[in-house]
Design an enzyme around this catalytic site. Structure first.
Site, PDB file in Angstrom:
ATOM      1  CG  ASP A  41      -1.771   1.231   1.338  1.00 38.23           C
ATOM      2  OD1 ASP A  41      -2.641   1.409   0.466  1.00 38.23           O
ATOM      3  OD2 ASP A  41      -1.575   2.025   2.277  1.00 38.23           O
ATOM      4  CD  GLU A  80      -2.120   2.715  -3.502  1.00 39.24           C
ATOM      5  OE1 GLU A  80      -3.079   3.465  -3.754  1.00 39.24           O
ATOM      6  OE2 GLU A  80      -1.855   2.334  -2.340  1.00 39.24           O
TER       7      GLU A  80
END
Length: 608
Positions: free
Chosen positions: A259, A296
Protein backbone atom coordinates in the site's frame (compact mmCIF):
# COMPACT_ATOMS: atom_id res chain seq x y z
CA UNK A 1 15.97 -14.53 15.90
CA UNK A 2 12.31 -15.00 15.02
CA UNK A 3 10.21 -12.21 16.51
CA UNK A 4 7.14 -13.07 18.56
CA UNK A 5 6.18 -16.44 19.99
CA UNK A 6 7.87 -19.32 18.17
CA UNK A 7 6.57 -22.72 19.24
CA UNK A 8 9.44 -25.22 19.35
CA UNK A 9 8.08 -28.60 20.47
CA UNK A 10 6.93 -30.61 23.48
CA UNK A 11 5.50 -27.60 25.30
CA UNK A 12 8.56 -25.40 24.72
CA UNK A 13 8.12 -21.94 23.24
CA UNK A 14 10.61 -19.18 22.46
CA UNK A 15 9.52 -15.57 22.97
CA UNK A 16 11.44 -12.66 21.43
CA UNK A 17 10.67 -8.96 21.35
CA UNK A 18 12.54 -5.79 20.43
CA UNK A 19 12.15 -3.28 23.27
CA UNK A 20 15.27 -1.07 23.50
CA UNK A 21 13.44 1.57 25.55
CA UNK A 22 12.60 -0.82 28.37
CA UNK A 23 14.82 -1.29 31.43
CA UNK A 24 13.02 -4.57 32.16
CA UNK A 25 10.79 -6.84 30.08
CA UNK A 26 8.82 -9.71 31.55
CA UNK A 27 6.70 -12.35 29.90
CA UNK A 28 3.22 -12.56 31.37
CA UNK A 29 1.51 -15.86 30.59
CA UNK A 30 -2.22 -15.13 30.93
CA UNK A 31 -3.70 -18.56 30.19
CA UNK A 32 -4.21 -21.41 30.80
CA UNK A 33 -2.84 -20.16 34.16
CA UNK A 34 -1.14 -16.89 35.04
CA UNK A 35 2.57 -16.54 35.70
CA UNK A 36 5.23 -13.90 35.15
CA UNK A 37 8.69 -14.83 33.85
CA UNK A 38 11.82 -12.78 33.37
CA UNK A 39 13.35 -12.26 29.91
CA UNK A 40 17.05 -11.91 29.06
CA UNK A 41 18.31 -8.80 27.33
CA UNK A 42 20.19 -9.46 24.08
CA UNK A 43 22.16 -7.19 21.75
CA UNK A 44 20.48 -4.13 20.18
CA UNK A 45 17.57 -4.09 22.60
CA UNK A 46 16.12 -7.56 21.97
CA UNK A 47 14.69 -9.61 24.83
CA UNK A 48 14.35 -13.40 24.80
CA UNK A 49 12.99 -16.28 26.88
CA UNK A 50 12.52 -19.99 26.24
CA UNK A 51 9.65 -21.25 28.39
CA UNK A 52 8.48 -24.75 29.30
CA UNK A 53 4.87 -25.85 29.66
CA UNK A 54 3.50 -23.48 27.02
CA UNK A 55 1.27 -25.04 24.38
CA UNK A 56 -0.35 -23.52 21.28
CA UNK A 57 -3.42 -21.60 22.37
CA UNK A 58 -1.75 -20.12 25.44
CA UNK A 59 -2.25 -16.36 25.78
CA UNK A 60 0.48 -13.95 26.82
CA UNK A 61 1.57 -10.32 27.05
CA UNK A 62 4.82 -8.46 27.55
CA UNK A 63 5.16 -6.40 30.73
CA UNK A 64 7.35 -3.33 30.27
CA UNK A 65 9.19 -1.88 33.29
CA UNK A 66 6.68 -3.46 35.66
CA UNK A 67 4.10 -0.88 34.46
CA UNK A 68 2.49 -1.70 31.13
CA UNK A 69 1.06 -4.99 29.87
CA UNK A 70 1.09 -4.94 26.09
CA UNK A 71 0.26 -7.37 23.26
CA UNK A 72 3.17 -8.80 21.31
CA UNK A 73 4.16 -6.46 18.43
CA UNK A 74 4.66 -9.64 16.35
CA UNK A 75 1.51 -11.34 17.61
CA UNK A 76 0.09 -13.87 15.17
CA UNK A 77 -3.36 -13.80 16.72
CA UNK A 78 -5.42 -11.55 19.00
CA UNK A 79 -8.43 -13.67 20.00
CA UNK A 80 -10.16 -10.80 21.83
CA UNK A 81 -9.04 -7.41 20.50
CA UNK A 82 -6.07 -5.20 19.67
CA UNK A 83 -5.83 -4.39 23.39
CA UNK A 84 -5.93 -7.92 24.76
CA UNK A 85 -3.40 -10.75 25.12
CA UNK A 86 -1.71 -12.41 22.17
CA UNK A 87 -2.01 -16.14 21.49
CA UNK A 88 0.69 -18.70 20.74
CA UNK A 89 0.23 -20.26 17.29
CA UNK A 90 1.94 -23.38 15.98
CA UNK A 91 2.23 -22.71 12.25
CA UNK A 92 3.40 -26.27 11.63
CA UNK A 93 0.08 -27.60 12.85
CA UNK A 94 -1.84 -27.10 9.60
CA UNK A 95 -2.35 -29.79 6.96
CA UNK A 96 -1.58 -27.97 3.71
CA UNK A 97 -2.66 -29.67 0.52
CA UNK A 98 -0.95 -27.30 -1.93
CA UNK A 99 2.54 -28.79 -1.90
CA UNK A 100 2.68 -28.87 -5.71
CA UNK A 101 1.52 -25.26 -6.08
CA UNK A 102 4.21 -23.09 -7.71
CA UNK A 103 2.26 -19.85 -8.08
CA UNK A 104 1.19 -17.98 -11.20
CA UNK A 105 3.32 -15.72 -13.40
CA UNK A 106 2.26 -12.10 -13.60
CA UNK A 107 1.41 -12.46 -17.29
CA UNK A 108 -1.40 -14.92 -16.43
CA UNK A 109 -3.01 -12.85 -13.70
CA UNK A 110 -6.56 -11.55 -13.76
CA UNK A 111 -7.03 -10.13 -10.28
CA UNK A 112 -10.23 -9.91 -8.22
CA UNK A 113 -9.94 -7.48 -5.30
CA UNK A 114 -12.23 -8.17 -2.35
CA UNK A 115 -12.90 -7.03 1.18
CA UNK A 116 -13.38 -10.03 3.46
CA UNK A 117 -15.94 -8.35 5.72
CA UNK A 118 -18.35 -7.27 2.98
CA UNK A 119 -17.81 -9.92 0.30
CA UNK A 120 -20.25 -12.29 2.05
CA UNK A 121 -22.98 -11.92 4.66
CA UNK A 122 -20.82 -13.91 7.11
CA UNK A 123 -17.77 -11.70 6.52
CA UNK A 124 -15.23 -14.50 7.06
CA UNK A 125 -12.43 -16.25 5.18
CA UNK A 126 -14.29 -19.57 5.15
CA UNK A 127 -17.41 -17.98 3.64
CA UNK A 128 -15.33 -16.99 0.60
CA UNK A 129 -14.33 -20.59 -0.19
CA UNK A 130 -17.65 -21.72 -1.77
CA UNK A 131 -17.38 -18.84 -4.26
CA UNK A 132 -13.88 -19.58 -5.50
CA UNK A 133 -14.94 -21.96 -8.26
CA UNK A 134 -17.35 -19.41 -9.68
CA UNK A 135 -14.60 -16.79 -9.76
CA UNK A 136 -12.23 -19.24 -11.48
CA UNK A 137 -14.86 -20.28 -14.01
CA UNK A 138 -15.52 -16.63 -14.79
CA UNK A 139 -11.85 -16.16 -15.71
CA UNK A 140 -10.26 -14.89 -12.50
CA UNK A 141 -6.79 -16.28 -11.78
CA UNK A 142 -5.93 -14.44 -8.53
CA UNK A 143 -7.87 -13.03 -5.60
CA UNK A 144 -6.51 -10.00 -3.78
CA UNK A 145 -7.51 -9.56 -0.14
CA UNK A 146 -7.68 -6.09 1.32
CA UNK A 147 -5.57 -5.92 4.53
CA UNK A 148 -6.32 -8.54 7.18
CA UNK A 149 -3.87 -7.39 9.90
CA UNK A 150 -5.66 -6.99 13.23
CA UNK A 151 -7.62 -3.75 13.51
CA UNK A 152 -9.92 -2.39 16.24
CA UNK A 153 -13.44 -3.81 16.29
CA UNK A 154 -15.00 -5.75 13.43
CA UNK A 155 -15.62 -3.08 10.75
CA UNK A 156 -12.70 -1.56 8.90
CA UNK A 157 -11.22 -1.39 5.42
CA UNK A 158 -8.06 -2.86 6.99
CA UNK A 159 -5.77 0.14 6.65
CA UNK A 160 -6.11 0.90 10.38
CA UNK A 161 -4.33 -2.32 11.32
CA UNK A 162 -2.02 -2.05 14.34
CA UNK A 163 -0.59 -5.57 14.66
CA UNK A 164 0.87 -6.41 11.23
CA UNK A 165 1.53 -10.11 11.94
CA UNK A 166 -1.89 -10.89 13.47
CA UNK A 167 -4.79 -12.09 11.29
CA UNK A 168 -8.08 -10.32 12.03
CA UNK A 169 -10.00 -12.34 14.63
CA UNK A 170 -13.49 -11.50 13.31
CA UNK A 171 -12.50 -12.83 9.86
CA UNK A 172 -11.45 -16.21 11.23
CA UNK A 173 -7.88 -15.69 12.43
CA UNK A 174 -4.78 -17.52 11.16
CA UNK A 175 -6.46 -20.88 10.51
CA UNK A 176 -9.26 -19.25 8.58
CA UNK A 177 -6.80 -17.49 6.28
CA UNK A 178 -4.79 -20.68 5.76
CA UNK A 179 -7.94 -22.60 4.82
CA UNK A 180 -8.83 -19.92 2.28
CA UNK A 181 -5.37 -19.86 0.71
CA UNK A 182 -5.20 -23.66 0.58
CA UNK A 183 -8.65 -23.86 -1.05
CA UNK A 184 -7.73 -21.11 -3.52
CA UNK A 185 -4.62 -22.98 -4.62
CA UNK A 186 -6.66 -26.17 -5.01
CA UNK A 187 -9.00 -24.14 -7.24
CA UNK A 188 -6.00 -22.91 -9.28
CA UNK A 189 -6.23 -19.36 -7.92
CA UNK A 190 -3.28 -17.35 -6.64
CA UNK A 191 -3.72 -15.21 -3.51
CA UNK A 192 -2.45 -11.64 -3.20
CA UNK A 193 -2.48 -9.95 0.21
CA UNK A 194 -2.63 -6.19 0.68
CA UNK A 195 -0.11 -5.09 3.34
CA UNK A 196 0.52 -1.65 4.85
CA UNK A 197 4.11 -0.68 5.57
CA UNK A 198 3.69 3.11 5.47
CA UNK A 199 1.70 3.66 8.68
CA UNK A 200 -0.22 1.96 11.47
CA UNK A 201 -3.71 2.75 12.67
CA UNK A 202 -4.35 5.03 15.65
CA UNK A 203 -6.25 2.80 18.10
CA UNK A 204 -4.33 -0.04 19.74
CA UNK A 205 -1.01 1.13 18.30
CA UNK A 206 1.41 0.23 21.11
CA UNK A 207 4.64 -0.08 19.11
CA UNK A 208 6.02 3.23 20.44
CA UNK A 209 5.97 1.72 23.96
CA UNK A 210 8.55 -0.84 22.81
CA UNK A 211 10.93 1.18 20.68
CA UNK A 212 11.51 3.96 18.12
CA UNK A 213 9.31 2.47 15.40
CA UNK A 214 8.23 5.97 14.38
CA UNK A 215 10.00 9.20 13.52
CA UNK A 216 9.00 12.86 13.64
CA UNK A 217 11.38 13.72 10.80
CA UNK A 218 8.63 12.94 8.30
CA UNK A 219 4.86 13.07 8.28
CA UNK A 220 2.33 11.03 6.35
CA UNK A 221 -1.35 11.64 5.60
CA UNK A 222 -2.05 9.28 8.51
CA UNK A 223 0.28 10.82 11.09
CA UNK A 224 3.75 9.71 12.22
CA UNK A 225 6.00 8.11 9.65
CA UNK A 226 7.64 4.74 10.25
CA UNK A 227 11.36 4.94 11.02
CA UNK A 228 12.98 3.31 7.99
CA UNK A 229 16.18 5.37 7.83
CA UNK A 230 16.91 6.92 11.26
CA UNK A 231 18.66 5.65 14.40
CA UNK A 232 17.53 2.09 15.25
CA UNK A 233 15.96 1.72 11.79
CA UNK A 234 17.80 -1.60 11.19
CA UNK A 235 15.51 -3.26 13.73
CA UNK A 236 12.40 -1.49 12.42
CA UNK A 237 13.19 -2.65 8.91
CA UNK A 238 13.83 -6.16 10.21
CA UNK A 239 10.35 -6.17 11.78
CA UNK A 240 8.65 -5.39 8.46
CA UNK A 241 10.93 -7.65 6.43
CA UNK A 242 10.05 -10.55 8.73
CA UNK A 243 6.40 -9.60 8.30
CA UNK A 244 6.59 -9.98 4.51
CA UNK A 245 8.29 -13.38 4.80
CA UNK A 246 5.76 -14.36 7.49
CA UNK A 247 2.95 -14.19 4.89
CA UNK A 248 4.93 -16.08 2.28
CA UNK A 249 6.20 -18.79 4.64
CA UNK A 250 3.35 -19.46 7.05
CA UNK A 251 0.34 -18.59 4.89
CA UNK A 252 1.61 -19.53 1.39
CA UNK A 253 0.62 -16.10 0.05
CA UNK A 254 1.68 -15.69 -3.60
CA UNK A 255 2.11 -11.92 -3.78
CA UNK A 256 1.98 -8.85 -1.59
CA UNK A 257 0.32 -5.65 -2.72
CA UNK A 258 2.25 -2.88 -0.94
CA UNK A 259 0.00 0.00 0.00
CA UNK A 260 1.06 3.56 -0.90
CA UNK A 261 4.82 3.05 -1.04
CA UNK A 262 5.22 6.75 -1.87
CA UNK A 263 4.47 7.33 1.83
CA UNK A 264 7.46 5.20 2.91
CA UNK A 265 10.03 7.89 3.66
CA UNK A 266 13.47 6.38 3.29
CA UNK A 267 16.65 8.06 2.03
CA UNK A 268 18.93 5.10 2.79
CA UNK A 269 21.60 4.12 0.27
CA UNK A 270 19.76 0.80 0.16
CA UNK A 271 16.06 1.62 0.64
CA UNK A 272 13.79 -0.68 2.59
CA UNK A 273 11.89 -1.56 -0.58
CA UNK A 274 15.08 -2.72 -2.28
CA UNK A 275 15.96 -4.88 0.72
CA UNK A 276 12.43 -6.29 0.64
CA UNK A 277 12.86 -7.25 -3.03
CA UNK A 278 16.18 -8.96 -2.28
CA UNK A 279 14.80 -11.00 0.63
CA UNK A 280 11.67 -11.94 -1.33
CA UNK A 281 13.77 -13.20 -4.23
CA UNK A 282 16.00 -15.14 -1.83
CA UNK A 283 12.94 -16.74 -0.23
CA UNK A 284 11.48 -17.59 -3.65
CA UNK A 285 14.69 -19.28 -4.77
CA UNK A 286 15.01 -21.24 -1.54
CA UNK A 287 11.41 -22.45 -1.65
CA UNK A 288 11.17 -23.03 -5.41
CA UNK A 289 8.08 -20.93 -5.89
CA UNK A 290 7.80 -17.39 -7.15
CA UNK A 291 6.64 -14.81 -4.63
CA UNK A 292 5.79 -11.40 -6.04
CA UNK A 293 5.68 -7.78 -4.90
CA UNK A 294 3.14 -5.40 -6.45
CA UNK A 295 3.41 -1.76 -5.38
CA UNK A 296 0.92 1.06 -5.20
CA UNK A 297 2.59 4.42 -5.81
CA UNK A 298 1.46 7.83 -7.02
CA UNK A 299 5.00 8.93 -7.94
CA UNK A 300 4.90 7.63 -11.52
CA UNK A 301 8.56 6.67 -11.07
CA UNK A 302 9.51 3.75 -13.30
CA UNK A 303 12.61 3.11 -11.16
CA UNK A 304 10.27 1.37 -8.72
CA UNK A 305 9.65 -1.48 -11.20
CA UNK A 306 12.90 -1.29 -13.14
CA UNK A 307 15.26 -4.17 -12.27
CA UNK A 308 18.28 -3.57 -10.04
CA UNK A 309 20.74 -4.12 -12.89
CA UNK A 310 19.17 -1.09 -14.60
CA UNK A 311 19.36 1.04 -11.47
CA UNK A 312 15.84 0.31 -10.22
CA UNK A 313 14.26 -1.05 -7.03
CA UNK A 314 13.05 -4.22 -8.75
CA UNK A 315 9.38 -4.44 -7.75
CA UNK A 316 7.62 -6.96 -9.96
CA UNK A 317 4.67 -4.72 -10.85
CA UNK A 318 2.66 -1.70 -9.76
CA UNK A 319 -0.88 -0.34 -9.94
CA UNK A 320 -1.42 2.08 -12.81
CA UNK A 321 -3.46 4.97 -11.44
CA UNK A 322 -3.07 6.94 -14.67
CA UNK A 323 -5.00 4.32 -16.64
CA UNK A 324 -7.89 4.45 -14.19
CA UNK A 325 -7.96 8.25 -14.03
CA UNK A 326 -7.92 8.67 -17.81
CA UNK A 327 -10.73 6.12 -18.25
CA UNK A 328 -12.80 7.52 -15.38
CA UNK A 329 -12.69 11.12 -16.61
CA UNK A 330 -13.62 10.15 -20.16
CA UNK A 331 -16.74 8.42 -18.82
CA UNK A 332 -17.78 10.78 -16.01
CA UNK A 333 -16.25 14.12 -17.08
CA UNK A 334 -15.26 14.74 -13.45
CA UNK A 335 -12.43 17.23 -12.98
CA UNK A 336 -11.95 17.65 -9.22
CA UNK A 337 -8.66 16.81 -7.52
CA UNK A 338 -6.25 14.64 -9.47
CA UNK A 339 -8.85 14.16 -12.22
CA UNK A 340 -7.94 17.69 -13.38
CA UNK A 341 -4.89 16.23 -15.15
CA UNK A 342 -6.94 14.03 -17.47
CA UNK A 343 -9.81 14.22 -19.94
CA UNK A 344 -8.40 13.62 -23.42
CA UNK A 345 -8.65 10.52 -25.59
CA UNK A 346 -4.91 10.90 -26.14
CA UNK A 347 -4.33 10.32 -22.43
CA UNK A 348 -5.84 6.85 -22.60
CA UNK A 349 -3.96 6.14 -25.84
CA UNK A 350 -0.69 6.98 -24.08
CA UNK A 351 -1.61 4.82 -21.08
CA UNK A 352 -2.26 1.87 -23.40
CA UNK A 353 1.03 2.39 -25.22
CA UNK A 354 3.40 3.26 -22.37
CA UNK A 355 1.84 2.86 -18.93
CA UNK A 356 2.33 6.28 -17.35
CA UNK A 357 0.57 9.31 -18.79
CA UNK A 358 2.25 11.86 -16.53
CA UNK A 359 5.84 11.14 -17.54
CA UNK A 360 7.44 14.46 -16.58
CA UNK A 361 4.37 16.30 -17.81
CA UNK A 362 2.90 19.33 -16.06
CA UNK A 363 0.30 18.33 -13.47
CA UNK A 364 -2.43 20.91 -12.92
CA UNK A 365 -3.35 19.12 -9.69
CA UNK A 366 0.19 19.26 -8.29
CA UNK A 367 1.16 22.59 -9.94
CA UNK A 368 4.43 21.06 -11.14
CA UNK A 369 5.85 18.50 -13.55
CA UNK A 370 5.36 14.92 -12.44
CA UNK A 371 6.55 11.39 -13.24
CA UNK A 372 9.01 9.86 -15.68
CA UNK A 373 8.71 7.56 -18.66
CA UNK A 374 7.72 3.93 -18.26
CA UNK A 375 7.82 3.22 -22.01
CA UNK A 376 10.62 0.68 -21.55
CA UNK A 377 8.65 -1.43 -19.02
CA UNK A 378 6.80 -4.55 -20.18
CA UNK A 379 3.00 -4.59 -19.97
CA UNK A 380 2.92 -7.33 -17.32
CA UNK A 381 4.35 -4.83 -14.83
CA UNK A 382 1.16 -2.74 -14.74
CA UNK A 383 -2.12 -3.56 -13.00
CA UNK A 384 -5.07 -1.62 -14.45
CA UNK A 385 -8.71 -1.27 -13.48
CA UNK A 386 -11.86 0.70 -14.07
CA UNK A 387 -12.48 0.86 -10.31
CA UNK A 388 -10.92 -0.34 -7.05
CA UNK A 389 -11.48 0.10 -3.32
CA UNK A 390 -9.69 3.49 -3.28
CA UNK A 391 -11.38 5.02 -6.28
CA UNK A 392 -14.83 3.93 -5.07
CA UNK A 393 -14.42 4.18 -1.31
CA UNK A 394 -12.66 7.52 -1.17
CA UNK A 395 -15.66 9.20 -2.76
CA UNK A 396 -17.94 10.91 -0.25
CA UNK A 397 -20.74 8.36 -0.69
CA UNK A 398 -18.69 5.48 -2.06
CA UNK A 399 -20.51 5.31 -5.40
CA UNK A 400 -19.41 2.72 -7.92
CA UNK A 401 -18.74 3.58 -11.57
CA UNK A 402 -22.06 2.16 -12.78
CA UNK A 403 -23.93 4.57 -10.49
CA UNK A 404 -21.92 7.52 -11.81
CA UNK A 405 -21.75 6.80 -15.53
CA UNK A 406 -24.49 4.28 -16.28
CA UNK A 407 -24.84 0.74 -17.57
CA UNK A 408 -23.42 1.21 -21.08
CA UNK A 409 -20.42 3.20 -19.80
CA UNK A 410 -19.69 0.47 -17.24
CA UNK A 411 -19.52 -2.13 -20.03
CA UNK A 412 -17.21 0.12 -22.04
CA UNK A 413 -14.93 0.55 -19.01
CA UNK A 414 -14.86 -3.21 -18.44
CA UNK A 415 -13.76 -3.87 -22.01
CA UNK A 416 -11.11 -1.15 -21.90
CA UNK A 417 -9.46 -2.73 -18.84
CA UNK A 418 -9.93 -6.44 -19.56
CA UNK A 419 -8.91 -6.22 -23.23
CA UNK A 420 -5.93 -3.96 -22.49
CA UNK A 421 -2.39 -5.33 -22.76
CA UNK A 422 -1.98 -5.06 -18.96
CA UNK A 423 -2.99 -7.11 -15.92
CA UNK A 424 -6.68 -6.39 -15.28
CA UNK A 425 -8.04 -5.98 -11.76
CA UNK A 426 -11.76 -6.22 -10.94
CA UNK A 427 -13.23 -4.80 -7.75
CA UNK A 428 -15.67 -7.19 -6.11
CA UNK A 429 -19.17 -6.91 -7.53
CA UNK A 430 -18.35 -4.94 -10.64
CA UNK A 431 -18.57 -8.15 -12.68
CA UNK A 432 -22.36 -8.10 -12.33
CA UNK A 433 -22.87 -4.34 -12.03
CA UNK A 434 -23.21 -4.15 -8.25
CA UNK A 435 -24.64 -0.73 -7.44
CA UNK A 436 -24.34 -0.89 -3.67
CA UNK A 437 -21.76 1.67 -2.48
CA UNK A 438 -18.45 0.90 -0.82
CA UNK A 439 -18.08 3.78 1.68
CA UNK A 440 -15.41 4.22 4.33
CA UNK A 441 -16.25 2.47 7.63
CA UNK A 442 -14.67 1.93 11.06
CA UNK A 443 -15.58 0.48 14.48
CA UNK A 444 -13.30 2.31 16.92
CA UNK A 445 -13.89 2.39 20.69
CA UNK A 446 -12.29 5.78 21.41
CA UNK A 447 -15.05 8.44 21.19
CA UNK A 448 -12.57 11.27 20.66
CA UNK A 449 -10.97 9.39 17.79
CA UNK A 450 -14.38 8.60 16.26
CA UNK A 451 -15.31 12.29 16.30
CA UNK A 452 -11.94 13.16 14.79
CA UNK A 453 -12.52 10.75 11.90
CA UNK A 454 -16.00 12.16 11.29
CA UNK A 455 -14.72 15.74 11.28
CA UNK A 456 -11.77 14.83 9.06
CA UNK A 457 -14.02 13.23 6.44
CA UNK A 458 -16.30 16.26 6.34
CA UNK A 459 -13.33 18.64 6.06
CA UNK A 460 -11.77 16.58 3.27
CA UNK A 461 -14.89 16.60 1.11
CA UNK A 462 -15.58 20.27 1.78
CA UNK A 463 -12.14 21.06 0.36
CA UNK A 464 -13.22 19.25 -2.81
CA UNK A 465 -16.39 21.39 -2.93
CA UNK A 466 -18.64 18.39 -2.48
CA UNK A 467 -22.03 19.15 -0.94
CA UNK A 468 -23.90 17.05 1.59
CA UNK A 469 -23.01 14.81 4.49
CA UNK A 470 -20.79 11.74 4.12
CA UNK A 471 -22.14 8.52 5.66
CA UNK A 472 -21.14 8.15 9.30
CA UNK A 473 -18.13 5.77 9.16
CA UNK A 474 -18.84 4.49 12.70
CA UNK A 475 -22.49 3.63 12.02
CA UNK A 476 -22.96 -0.15 11.43
CA UNK A 477 -25.47 0.78 8.69
CA UNK A 478 -22.63 2.30 6.65
CA UNK A 479 -20.83 -1.05 6.77
CA UNK A 480 -24.00 -3.01 6.01
CA UNK A 481 -24.66 -0.87 2.94
CA UNK A 482 -21.37 -2.10 1.45
CA UNK A 483 -22.20 -5.83 1.64
CA UNK A 484 -22.50 -7.40 -1.80
CA UNK A 485 -25.89 -8.54 -3.02
CA UNK A 486 -24.68 -11.65 -4.83
CA UNK A 487 -28.20 -12.99 -5.25
CA UNK A 488 -28.88 -10.30 -7.85
CA UNK A 489 -26.15 -11.44 -10.25
CA UNK A 490 -28.30 -13.94 -12.18
CA UNK A 491 -31.11 -11.86 -13.65
CA UNK A 492 -31.92 -8.62 -15.46
CA UNK A 493 -29.22 -6.07 -16.16
CA UNK A 494 -26.94 -7.66 -13.56
CA UNK A 495 -27.23 -11.07 -15.20
CA UNK A 496 -26.42 -9.51 -18.58
CA UNK A 497 -23.44 -7.64 -17.13
CA UNK A 498 -22.17 -10.85 -15.54
CA UNK A 499 -22.43 -12.68 -18.87
CA UNK A 500 -20.68 -9.77 -20.61
CA UNK A 501 -17.74 -9.93 -18.18
CA UNK A 502 -17.49 -13.68 -18.63
CA UNK A 503 -17.29 -13.27 -22.39
CA UNK A 504 -14.65 -10.53 -22.14
CA UNK A 505 -12.55 -12.72 -19.87
CA UNK A 506 -13.02 -15.73 -22.15
CA UNK A 507 -11.80 -13.67 -25.13
CA UNK A 508 -8.81 -12.48 -23.13
CA UNK A 509 -7.93 -16.07 -22.20
CA UNK A 510 -8.52 -17.74 -25.58
CA UNK A 511 -7.56 -15.23 -28.26
CA UNK A 512 -3.87 -15.50 -29.30
CA UNK A 513 -3.46 -11.71 -29.31
CA UNK A 514 -5.45 -10.85 -26.20
CA UNK A 515 -3.93 -13.54 -23.96
CA UNK A 516 -0.55 -11.83 -24.13
CA UNK A 517 0.55 -8.98 -21.85
CA UNK A 518 2.18 -7.08 -24.70
CA UNK A 519 2.13 -3.35 -25.42
CA UNK A 520 4.93 -3.59 -27.96
CA UNK A 521 2.80 -4.97 -30.78
CA UNK A 522 0.16 -2.33 -30.29
CA UNK A 523 -0.89 0.90 -31.96
CA UNK A 524 -3.56 3.28 -30.74
CA UNK A 525 -5.20 6.31 -32.28
CA UNK A 526 -7.63 8.82 -30.85
CA UNK A 527 -10.25 10.93 -32.62
CA UNK A 528 -10.28 13.67 -30.01
CA UNK A 529 -13.28 15.66 -31.25
CA UNK A 530 -15.40 12.54 -31.71
CA UNK A 531 -14.11 10.97 -28.44
CA UNK A 532 -13.34 7.70 -30.23
CA UNK A 533 -10.33 5.45 -29.61
CA UNK A 534 -9.04 2.74 -31.97
CA UNK A 535 -6.66 0.08 -30.65
CA UNK A 536 -4.81 -2.30 -32.95
CA UNK A 537 -2.99 -5.29 -31.43
CA UNK A 538 -1.26 -8.09 -33.29
CA UNK A 539 0.88 -11.20 -32.80
CA UNK A 540 2.34 -13.16 -35.70
CA UNK A 541 -0.56 -13.62 -38.17
CA UNK A 542 -3.33 -12.67 -35.75
CA UNK A 543 -4.73 -9.16 -35.41
CA UNK A 544 -7.53 -7.43 -33.54
CA UNK A 545 -9.12 -4.00 -33.65
CA UNK A 546 -10.84 -2.60 -30.57
CA UNK A 547 -13.21 0.30 -31.23
CA UNK A 548 -14.24 2.41 -28.22
CA UNK A 549 -16.71 5.29 -28.38
CA UNK A 550 -16.60 7.54 -25.29
CA UNK A 551 -19.09 9.93 -26.86
CA UNK A 552 -22.63 10.25 -25.49
CA UNK A 553 -23.82 10.30 -29.12
CA UNK A 554 -23.47 7.96 -32.10
CA UNK A 555 -20.26 8.55 -34.09
CA UNK A 556 -19.99 7.80 -37.82
CA UNK A 557 -16.51 6.97 -39.12
CA UNK A 558 -14.63 4.52 -41.29
CA UNK A 559 -13.45 1.19 -39.96
CA UNK A 560 -9.81 1.89 -39.04
CA UNK A 561 -8.24 -1.02 -40.94
CA UNK A 562 -7.68 -0.03 -44.57
CA UNK A 563 -7.83 -3.55 -45.95
CA UNK A 564 -8.81 -7.09 -45.01
CA UNK A 565 -11.91 -8.85 -43.77
CA UNK A 566 -12.82 -8.61 -40.09
CA UNK A 567 -15.19 -10.63 -37.91
CA UNK A 568 -16.88 -9.19 -34.85
CA UNK A 569 -16.18 -10.99 -31.57
CA UNK A 570 -18.15 -8.85 -29.11
CA UNK A 571 -20.25 -5.69 -29.23
CA UNK A 572 -21.38 -4.03 -26.00
CA UNK A 573 -24.41 -2.54 -27.77
CA UNK A 574 -25.78 -5.98 -28.66
CA UNK A 575 -29.20 -6.79 -27.11
CA UNK A 576 -27.81 -9.99 -25.52
CA UNK A 577 -25.84 -7.66 -23.20
CA UNK A 578 -28.94 -5.49 -22.68
CA UNK A 579 -27.48 -2.91 -25.08
CA UNK A 580 -29.47 -0.42 -27.19
CA UNK A 581 -28.91 -2.45 -30.37
CA UNK A 582 -25.84 -3.31 -32.42
CA UNK A 583 -25.10 -0.96 -35.33
CA UNK A 584 -22.00 -2.80 -36.51
CA UNK A 585 -22.25 -5.81 -38.87
CA UNK A 586 -21.00 -9.26 -37.91
CA UNK A 587 -18.40 -9.04 -40.70
CA UNK A 588 -16.82 -5.96 -42.16
CA UNK A 589 -14.27 -4.92 -44.77
CA UNK A 590 -11.40 -2.54 -44.21
CA UNK A 591 -12.30 1.11 -44.78
CA UNK A 592 -16.05 0.49 -44.62
CA UNK A 593 -18.24 3.22 -43.10
CA UNK A 594 -19.49 2.32 -39.60
CA UNK A 595 -21.68 3.80 -36.87
CA UNK A 596 -20.56 3.47 -33.24
CA UNK A 597 -23.39 3.74 -30.66
CA UNK A 598 -22.89 5.99 -27.61
CA UNK A 599 -20.61 4.62 -24.88
CA UNK A 600 -19.94 1.41 -26.77
CA UNK A 601 -17.13 -1.02 -27.44
CA UNK A 602 -16.66 -3.53 -30.24
CA UNK A 603 -13.87 -6.03 -30.90
CA UNK A 604 -12.98 -7.39 -34.36
CA UNK A 605 -10.48 -10.08 -35.34
CA UNK A 606 -8.90 -10.48 -38.75
CA UNK A 607 -10.10 -13.40 -40.86
CA UNK A 608 -7.01 -15.12 -42.27
Amino acid sequence: MQLGAYYLDAGRCEFSVWAPRARQVELKIVSPYERILSMTRQERGYWRAVVEDVLPGACYQFRLDDEKDRPDPASCYQPDSVHGPSQVIDHEDFAWSDRDWKGRPLSEMVIYELHVGTFTREGTFEAIIPRLEELRDMGITAIELMPVAQFPGTRNWGYDGVLPFAVQNSYGGPNGLKKLVDAAHQTDLAVILDVVYNHLGPEGNYLRDFGPYFTDRYRTAWGEAINFDGPHSDEVRRYFLQNALHWFRHFHIDALRLDAVHAINDFSAKPFLQELVEQTEEFSAGNRRECLLIAESDLNDARLIRPAELGGIGMHAQWSDDFHHALHVLLTEESLGYYADFGHIGDLVKALREGFILSWRYSEFRKRHHGNSSADRPAEQFVVCSQNHDQVGNRMRGERLISLAGFEAAKLAAGAAILSPYIPLLFMGEEYGEDRPFPYFISFDDEELIEGVRAGRKREFKEFHQQGEPPDPQDPATFDAARLNWASRRTGDKGAMNAFYRELLRLRRDHPVLNRCDNRQLEGWGMEDQRVLWLHRHHEKDEIWLLMNFNRATVNCRFPARTGNWRKLIDSADPQWRGPGARLPAKIEGGQQVALPPHSLALFTKEN
